[in-house]
Write a protein that holds these residues in place. Structure first.
Motif, mmCIF file in Angstrom:
data_model
loop_
_atom_site.group_PDB
_atom_site.id
_atom_site.type_symbol
_atom_site.label_atom_id
_atom_site.label_comp_id
_atom_site.label_asym_id
_atom_site.label_seq_id
_atom_site.Cartn_x
_atom_site.Cartn_y
_atom_site.Cartn_z
ATOM 1 N N UNK A 198 -16.267 47.995 57.733
ATOM 2 C CA UNK A 198 -15.289 48.749 57.015
ATOM 3 C C UNK A 198 -13.823 48.410 57.708
ATOM 4 N N UNK A 199 -13.840 48.398 59.061
ATOM 5 C CA UNK A 199 -12.626 48.051 59.580
ATOM 6 C C UNK A 199 -12.138 46.568 59.618
ATOM 7 N N UNK A 200 -13.039 45.563 59.304
ATOM 8 C CA UNK A 200 -12.824 44.416 59.343
ATOM 9 C C UNK A 200 -12.188 44.185 57.940
ATOM 10 N N UNK A 201 -12.684 44.915 56.893
ATOM 11 C CA UNK A 201 -12.035 44.665 55.512
ATOM 12 C C UNK A 201 -10.690 45.380 55.449
ATOM 13 N N UNK A 202 -10.618 46.518 56.221
ATOM 14 C CA UNK A 202 -9.226 47.087 56.489
ATOM 15 C C UNK A 202 -8.242 46.301 57.115
ATOM 16 N N UNK A 203 -8.486 45.750 58.270
ATOM 17 C CA UNK A 203 -7.561 44.747 58.672
ATOM 18 C C UNK A 203 -7.312 43.522 58.127
ATOM 19 N N UNK A 204 -8.307 43.066 57.378
ATOM 20 C CA UNK A 204 -8.141 41.872 56.556
ATOM 21 C C UNK A 204 -7.142 41.936 55.232
ATOM 22 N N UNK A 205 -7.379 43.207 54.620
ATOM 23 C CA UNK A 205 -6.390 43.591 53.457
ATOM 24 C C UNK A 205 -5.143 44.240 53.914
ATOM 25 N N UNK A 206 -4.718 44.494 55.059
ATOM 26 C CA UNK A 206 -3.830 45.319 55.569
ATOM 27 C C UNK A 206 -2.540 44.568 55.192
ATOM 28 N N UNK A 207 -1.534 45.095 54.586
ATOM 29 C CA UNK A 207 -0.247 44.379 54.046
ATOM 30 C C UNK A 207 0.987 45.222 54.797
ATOM 31 N N UNK A 208 1.050 46.360 55.019
ATOM 32 C CA UNK A 208 2.073 46.856 55.673
ATOM 33 C C UNK A 208 2.254 46.678 57.076
ATOM 34 N N UNK A 209 1.251 46.764 57.947
ATOM 35 C CA UNK A 209 1.063 46.482 59.194
ATOM 36 C C UNK A 209 2.069 44.961 59.527
ATOM 37 N N UNK A 210 1.650 44.295 58.997
ATOM 38 C CA UNK A 210 2.110 42.781 59.234
ATOM 39 C C UNK A 210 3.473 42.599 58.738
ATOM 40 N N UNK A 211 3.625 43.245 57.574
ATOM 41 C CA UNK A 211 5.181 43.318 56.973
ATOM 42 C C UNK A 211 6.201 44.022 58.003
ATOM 43 N N UNK A 212 5.785 45.165 58.844
ATOM 44 C CA UNK A 212 6.637 45.697 59.512
ATOM 45 C C UNK A 212 6.822 45.088 60.994
ATOM 46 N N UNK A 213 5.602 44.658 61.406
ATOM 47 C CA UNK A 213 5.536 44.037 62.752
ATOM 48 C C UNK A 213 5.691 42.705 62.995
ATOM 49 N N UNK A 214 5.782 41.728 61.875
ATOM 50 C CA UNK A 214 6.042 40.228 61.902
ATOM 51 C C UNK A 214 7.175 39.809 61.038
ATOM 52 N N UNK A 215 8.009 39.135 61.726
ATOM 53 C CA UNK A 215 9.096 38.395 60.798
ATOM 54 C C UNK A 215 8.965 36.919 60.811
ATOM 55 N N UNK A 216 8.199 36.580 61.683
ATOM 56 C CA UNK A 216 7.968 35.117 61.599
ATOM 57 C C UNK A 216 6.715 34.566 60.875
ATOM 58 N N UNK A 217 6.835 33.759 60.030
ATOM 59 C CA UNK A 217 6.108 33.160 59.013
ATOM 60 C C UNK A 217 4.642 32.758 59.711
ATOM 61 N N UNK A 218 4.782 32.116 60.886
ATOM 62 C CA UNK A 218 3.806 31.881 61.552
ATOM 63 C C UNK A 218 2.614 32.738 61.930
ATOM 64 N N UNK A 219 3.316 34.022 62.140
ATOM 65 C CA UNK A 219 2.348 35.359 62.475
ATOM 66 C C UNK A 219 1.733 35.886 61.013
ATOM 67 N N UNK A 220 2.118 35.349 59.754
ATOM 68 C CA UNK A 220 1.860 36.147 58.570
ATOM 69 C C UNK A 220 0.204 35.886 58.333
#
Length: 273
Positions: A198-220
């Motif tokens: 359940x948590x693997x699926x949640x992290x894999x499909x999470x969009x908001x957290x990387x959007x707010x916490x990463x501004x570098x394309x290499x971290x996307x």
């Protein structure tokens, strides 16, 4: 008897309709990912007149999916593994040692199930720790986000484990870590695997957290890579569908492997009993 047959038929019909609601969209995405640009734009359920397999190679090259896949896999695997194991250890201690402090900590942790994430505060905290725009910071956020659910789920399972097992292991000379990893953890395998999936699926499909916490394309992660690819190729639905399929495949594989472990764990437990 007739009434029971009618009820059974209705239940089967409802189950079939619910299955179609899940299967048909995925079938449409999968079929259209092998079509040409013009055919995929119609979004029909018909088989392609011409099977275009190089849609996937085009997507991988143009969408920078390899970097996104590696990032998503690292975030999901590391964060989920750390979160599930640490939460299992915490749940075991909270269940076995019911002091006032542990009871308070348990209910305090459960509050995380009801309060939303404040990304402004989160970004400031990570900036203060010099972890903003880093993979370590993103993994820490993902790991902390799964603590309330995992602790709640695993603790309720630990309650069913007899305390006599702990006492027998301690008498045999087992220390705290040995007690948990050799005696308790194997018994928690079904619920830990469930939490992992359940948590693997949640992290894999999470969009908001990387959007707010990463501004570098290499971290996307994959979700951000798909979003960027969609913005550049809005009219190429065959590429977009192929991109979505590639994003879903790792989650499906993890789910199938996890189900095998869950069934295996429950079966071996039943045999031991």
């Amino acid at each position: 008897m007739a009434k029971n047959k009618v009820q059974t038929i209705l239940k089967h019909v409802v189950c079939i309709l619910l299955c179609l609601c899940v299967v048909l969209p995925f079938y449409m995405v999968l079929i259209n990912s092998f079509k040409t640009k013009a055919e995929a734009a119609r979004m029909s359920l018909a088989l392609p007149t011409e099977w275009v397999f190089n849609n996937y190679s085009e997507v991988i090259e143009k969408g920078d999916l390899i970097q996104g896949f590696l990032n998503s896999f690292a975030y999901a695997l590391v964060a989920t593994t750390l979160g599930v194991v640490l939460c299992a250890m915490a749940a075991f201690v909270m269940c076995r040692k019911r002091t006032k402090l542990n009871v308070f900590l348990y209910y305090f942790v459960l509050c995380g199930l009801f309060f939303p994430v404040n990304y402004v505060t989160l970004v400031r905290v990570l900036s203060a720790l010099h972890l903003n725009d880093t993979r370590v910071g993103i993994i820490m956020v993902f790991t902390s986000a799964m603590i309330p659910f995992c602790v709640f789920t695993i603790r309720n399972f630990v309650i069913s484990v007899p305390v006599e097992l702990d006492e027998a292991a301690v008498i045999d000379g087992a220390g705290p870590l040995s007690l948990f990893f050799k005696i308790i953890m194997p018994l928690l395998k079904p619920t830990m695997v469930t939490c992992f999936i359940l948590q693997f699926m949640t992290v894999w499909s999470d969009f908001l957290t990387p959007l707010y916490l990463s501004s570098k394309s290499k971290l996307f992660p994959m979700t951000m890579a798909v979003y960027q690819f969609f913005g550049k190729n809005k009219s190429y639905w065959n590429y977009i569908f192929a991109d979505i399929v590639l994003t879903c495949i790792p989650v499906i594989i993890v789910y199938m492997i996890g189900q095998k472990y869950i069934v295996g764990g429950m079966t071996s437990g039943a045999v031991k009993e």
